[in-house]
Design an enzyme around this catalytic site. Structure first.
Site: not given
Ligand code: BG6
Ligand code: MG
Length: 218
Positions: A9-10, A16, A44, A115, A146, A170-171
């Site tokens: 997602l992010d 995000t 990431k 995600s 991951k 994925e990024d």
């Molecule tokens: C991932 C992001 O999707 O979610 C990370 O790429 C992030 O950067 C991780 O740390 C956890 O996210 P959250 O919102 O639960 O802190």
């Molecule tokens: Mg990502």
């Protein structure tokens, strides 16, 4: 034959990843770790606590905080991050992603979300795209984040499709590693993902279409 897509997602669907980066940069300043692009790229895709652990390790601060203090540093980062995502709307899909999701749905592909974020459900709602996905992996259910393959394996199981029928998007380098270890075709977006040698590579989201994917697979 590809029948489904497992999406990070992010940084893939919406920007995000830059909010996570901004919030972790603030944490790094707070604990006295020098912020570099290499550190940002390594973070990431990692879970919240794994990200904090890496920031502390990068500045040799891992022994300076108790577990309770680490939890409160992570909670503080999340509060700041949650402030940043309140502004997200349906206009905040990354370029081309709205069209790609529509193209996939029309063509009958099944889609799920892989995600690591505990904020994913909120973000999907704000972007108004929850309905596109047949499943969302609950990151709280994972025993390893991951680059472990668990999250993409679960994302495939939610679609009831075998790895060979799936493309994961994925990024993050950690995410590309996770997809490959899950036996799916890894589609990487951007330079951080490229480092993990994805099967298919795109510089930018606006170039991702089914036709472009088919071209690269042949
Ligand atoms: C991932 C992001 O999707 O979610 C990370 O790429 C992030 O950067 C991780 O740390 C956890 O996210 P959250 O919102 O639960 O802190
Ligand atoms: Mg990502």
């Amino acid at each position: 034959d590809i029948k489904g897509m497992t999406f990070d997602l992010d940084g893939v669907i919406t920007d995000t990843a830059s909010f996570h980066e901004k919030a972790w940069h603030q944490t790094a300043n707070e604990v006295g770790t020098v912020w570099t692009q290499a550190l940002a790229d390594q973070l990431k895709g990692l879970s919240r606590m794994d990200s904090l652990a890496l920031i502390l390790k990068a500045g040799h601060h891992e022994d300076d905080y108790t577990q309770a203090e680490k939890v409160s540093l992570a909670e503080k980062k999340n509060r700041y991050y949650q402030q940043l995502i309140t502004k997200l709307t349906a206009d905040d899909l990354l370029p081309g992603i709205g069209a790609f999701l529509n193209e996939l749905r029309s063509a009958g592909y099944r889609m799920s979300i892989a995600s690591a974020s505990k904020n994913a459900v909120t973000i999907l709602k704000q972007l108004q795209i929850t309905d596109y996905f047949q499943g969302i992996v609950d990151p709280a259910s994972l025993s390893a984040g991951k680059p472990d393959p668990e999250i993409f394996i679960k994302a495939g199981e939610l679609l009831a499709l075998p790895p060979m029928a799936l493309i994961g998007l994925e990024d993050a380098a950690a995410g590309v590693q996770s997809i490959k270890a899950a036996g799916q075709t890894a589609l990487g977006i951007g330079l951080a993902a490229k480092k993990a040698e994805p099967d298919l590579y795109f510089d930018r989201t606006q170039d991702i279409t089914l036709a472009a994917i088919h071209d690269k697979m042949n």
